[in-house]
Enzyme design. Structure first.
Site, PDB file in Angstrom:
ATOM      1  N   ASN A  64     -10.053  -0.024   0.222  1.00 47.49           N
ATOM      2  CA  ASN A  64      -8.591   0.078   0.168  1.00 47.49           C
ATOM      3  C   ASN A  64      -8.118  -0.421  -1.196  1.00 47.49           C
ATOM      4  OD1 ASN A  64      -5.829  -0.222   0.423  1.00 47.49           O
ATOM      5  ND2 ASN A  64      -5.906  -1.220   2.433  1.00 47.49           N
ATOM      6  N   HIS A 113      -3.320   7.275   3.069  1.00 45.99           N
ATOM      7  CA  HIS A 113      -3.708   6.006   2.442  1.00 45.99           C
ATOM      8  C   HIS A 113      -5.099   5.646   2.950  1.00 45.99           C
ATOM      9  CE1 HIS A 113      -3.932   1.995   1.097  1.00 45.99           C
ATOM     10  NE2 HIS A 113      -3.684   1.444   2.278  1.00 45.99           N
ATOM     11  N   CYS A 162       0.820  -1.229   0.000  1.00 49.38           N
ATOM     12  CA  CYS A 162       0.000   0.000   0.000  1.00 49.38           C
ATOM     13  C   CYS A 162       0.847   1.271   0.000  1.00 49.38           C
ATOM     14  CB  CYS A 162      -0.950  -0.002   1.187  1.00 49.38           C
ATOM     15  SG  CYS A 162      -2.092  -1.388   1.159  1.00 49.38           S
TER      16      CYS A 162
HETATM   17  N1  COA Z   1     -18.208  -8.788   9.638  1.00 45.58           N
HETATM   18  C1  COA Z   1     -18.621  -9.089  10.878  1.00 45.58           C
HETATM   19  N2  COA Z   1     -17.778  -9.459  11.866  1.00 45.58           N
HETATM   20  C2  COA Z   1     -16.472  -9.520  11.561  1.00 45.58           C
HETATM   21  C3  COA Z   1     -15.977  -9.215  10.280  1.00 45.58           C
HETATM   22  C4  COA Z   1     -16.910  -8.844   9.299  1.00 45.58           C
HETATM   23  N3  COA Z   1     -16.550  -8.526   8.045  1.00 45.58           N
HETATM   24  N4  COA Z   1     -14.644  -9.368  10.286  1.00 45.58           N
HETATM   25  C5  COA Z   1     -14.286  -9.732  11.524  1.00 45.58           C
HETATM   26  N5  COA Z   1     -15.394  -9.839  12.302  1.00 45.58           N
HETATM   27  C6  COA Z   1     -15.488 -10.206  13.713  1.00 45.58           C
HETATM   28  C7  COA Z   1     -14.318 -11.006  14.186  1.00 45.58           C
HETATM   29  O1  COA Z   1     -14.483 -12.369  13.884  1.00 45.58           O
HETATM   30  C8  COA Z   1     -14.339 -10.730  15.666  1.00 45.58           C
HETATM   31  O2  COA Z   1     -15.322 -11.548  16.260  1.00 45.58           O
HETATM   32  P1  COA Z   1     -15.068 -12.181  17.709  1.00 45.58           P
HETATM   33  O3  COA Z   1     -14.914 -11.018  18.642  1.00 45.58           O
HETATM   34  O4  COA Z   1     -16.291 -12.982  17.923  1.00 45.58           O
HETATM   35  O5  COA Z   1     -13.808 -12.986  17.582  1.00 45.58           O
HETATM   36  C9  COA Z   1     -14.851  -9.273  15.755  1.00 45.58           C
HETATM   37  O6  COA Z   1     -15.481  -9.018  14.481  1.00 45.58           O
HETATM   38  C10 COA Z   1     -13.766  -8.266  16.009  1.00 45.58           C
HETATM   39  O7  COA Z   1     -12.705  -8.534  15.111  1.00 45.58           O
HETATM   40  P2  COA Z   1     -11.421  -7.639  15.075  1.00 45.58           P
HETATM   41  O8  COA Z   1     -10.506  -8.147  14.019  1.00 45.58           O
HETATM   42  O9  COA Z   1     -10.874  -7.467  16.460  1.00 45.58           O
HETATM   43  O10 COA Z   1     -12.081  -6.251  14.628  1.00 45.58           O
HETATM   44  P3  COA Z   1     -11.404  -4.855  14.475  1.00 45.58           P
HETATM   45  O11 COA Z   1     -12.167  -3.845  15.210  1.00 45.58           O
HETATM   46  O12 COA Z   1      -9.918  -4.907  14.649  1.00 45.58           O
HETATM   47  O13 COA Z   1     -11.668  -4.547  12.924  1.00 45.58           O
HETATM   48  C11 COA Z   1     -10.471  -4.539  10.870  1.00 45.58           C
HETATM   49  C12 COA Z   1     -11.124  -5.382  11.953  1.00 45.58           C
HETATM   50  C13 COA Z   1      -9.868  -5.456   9.837  1.00 45.58           C
HETATM   51  C14 COA Z   1     -11.544  -3.670  10.223  1.00 45.58           C
HETATM   52  C15 COA Z   1      -9.394  -3.631  11.522  1.00 45.58           C
HETATM   53  O14 COA Z   1      -8.588  -4.387  12.367  1.00 45.58           O
HETATM   54  C16 COA Z   1      -8.542  -2.941  10.537  1.00 45.58           C
HETATM   55  O15 COA Z   1      -9.020  -2.173   9.708  1.00 45.58           O
HETATM   56  N6  COA Z   1      -7.219  -3.161  10.603  1.00 45.58           N
HETATM   57  C17 COA Z   1      -6.291  -2.555   9.707  1.00 45.58           C
HETATM   58  C18 COA Z   1      -6.360  -3.264   8.422  1.00 45.58           C
HETATM   59  C19 COA Z   1      -5.710  -2.496   7.344  1.00 45.58           C
HETATM   60  O16 COA Z   1      -5.930  -1.333   7.222  1.00 45.58           O
HETATM   61  N7  COA Z   1      -4.929  -3.188   6.543  1.00 45.58           N
HETATM   62  C20 COA Z   1      -4.287  -2.611   5.437  1.00 45.58           C
HETATM   63  C21 COA Z   1      -3.184  -1.717   5.893  1.00 45.58           C
HETATM   64  S1  COA Z   1      -2.428  -1.037   4.514  1.00 45.58           S
END
Ligand code: COA
Length: 313
Positions: A270, A240, A109
């Site tokens: 993204n 980004h 990215c």
């Molecule tokens: N829909 C519903 N629930 C979902 C889900 C979805 N699409 N994806 C994950 N979950 C669930 C998980 O299974 C978890 O459930 P649990 O508590 O029962 O285990 C819960 O939601 C929380 O998951 P978590 O991963 O802790 O959520 P989060 O608040 O961290 O959000 C992201 C997840 C991916 C949105 C977030 O971590 C994020 O954006 N991270 C950065 C990613 C990124 O930007 N990457 C590229 C960088 S260049």
């Protein structure tokens, strides 16, 4: 001797995939996706290749320049059409150009900022007088559409900038870096590894999130210092476009008010290396930047890699 940003262009596939469409594909909801990420929909290629999208963005960026005149083409992508020829060579051919030095850059990215840095350095060497720098991705091909934790995040598209060596300083400063020890937190394996096909995006979202915020803030502060600027001198922050909560946290820690932060991830998700050049193109076309304004670009991605740049438009 400097480098100036002359013009920009972008390309988004027509096909829209909304959060409601995703509800029918995986166990998720529009509410979960919007509140956790800020994304409402993304664009998905219906057969357009990465180089097709890159070429369309390039043609738009070259609206007042002949494609045959381009001397350097650098494409940032993690989803090239082929291992070789490079996407840049494919773009060169589709543009009808036969003279440009052409190659790809891989920094996930952050790829566009890395490519911009490479092109800026080459232009300052005075051997080459102009460059096309493109970020282009077809992430829909490398996400696992059964994995709700990643498939909701990404989209396809391309953005391009056309640069020229100039008397004036347009590109003012860079800050770039990488820390490969974090590689496993965000990765896509490939044929050189011992992993088996299919190759999909793997991510520990929570951990990526925290490091992304901290690293983007530190990098943005460093680039402002290098350019002898303060956050209040910046007309527009283009971060980004990965997650609205990351963007808001970065802007808040830099003391940049929301009205000076460009956001379009609600429409595109993204798009990895394409996200910043698409946003830059939209910001210019929407009149959010005028001549002489200072724009701060800040990226973070797999590697981990990071990069910031200040441009006087
Ligand atoms: N829909 C519903 N629930 C979902 C889900 C979805 N699409 N994806 C994950 N979950 C669930 C998980 O299974 C978890 O459930 P649990 O508590 O029962 O285990 C819960 O939601 C929380 O998951 P978590 O991963 O802790 O959520 P989060 O608040 O961290 O959000 C992201 C997840 C991916 C949105 C977030 O971590 C994020 O954006 N991270 C950065 C990613 C990124 O930007 N990457 C590229 C960088 S260049």
């Amino acid at each position: 001797m400097g480098v100036r940003l002359v013009s920009t262009g972008s390309c988004l596939p027509d096909k829209v995939l909304s959060n409601f469409d995703l509800e029918k594909m995986v166990d998720t909801s529009d509410h979960w996706i919007t509140t956790r990420t800020g994304i409402r929909e993304r664009r998905i290629s219906q057969g357009e290749t990465t180089s097709d999208m890159a070429t369309e963005a390039a043609f738009k960026a070259l609206s007042s320049t002949s494609p045959e005149e381009v001397e350097l083409i650098v494409v940032a992508t993690a989803t090239p059409d082929a291992f070789f020829p490079s996407t840049a060579c494919k773009v060169q051919s589709k543009l009808g150009n036969k003279r440009a030095v052409a190659f790809d850059v891989s920094a996930a990215c952050t790829g566009f900022i890395y490519a911009l840095y490479v092109a800026d350095s080459i232009l300052r060497s005075k051997d080459i007088k102009n460059a096309l720098v493109i970020g282009a991705e077809r992430f829909s091909k490398i996400v696992n559409w059964e994995d709700r934790s990643t498939c909701i995040l990404f989209g396809d598209g391309a953005g391009a900038v056309y640069l020229e060596a100039s008397e004036d300083e347009g590109i003012l400063a860079f800050d770039l870096g990488a820390d490969g020890s974090y590689g496993e937190l965000l990765s896509v394996p490939s044929v050189g590894s011992n992993e088996d096909f299919p190759f999909f995006v793997k991510m520990k979202g929570n951990e990526v999130f925290k490091i992304a915020v901290r690293t983007m803030v530190e990098s943005a502060k460093r680039v402002l210092e290098k350019a002898s600027l303060k956050a209040e001198d910046i007309s527009l922050l283009i971060p980004h476009q990965a997650n609205l909560r990351i963007i808001n946290a970065v802007a808040q820690r830099l003391n940049i008010p929301q009205e000076k932060v460009f956001v379009n991830l609600d429409k595109y998700g993204n798009t990895s290396a394409a996200s910043i050049p698409i946003a830059l193109d939209e910001a210019l076309r929407q009149g959010k930047l005028k001549k002489g304004d200072l724009v701060l670009l800040v990226a973070f991605g797999g590697g981990f890699t990071w990069g910031s740049c200040v441009i006087k438009v």
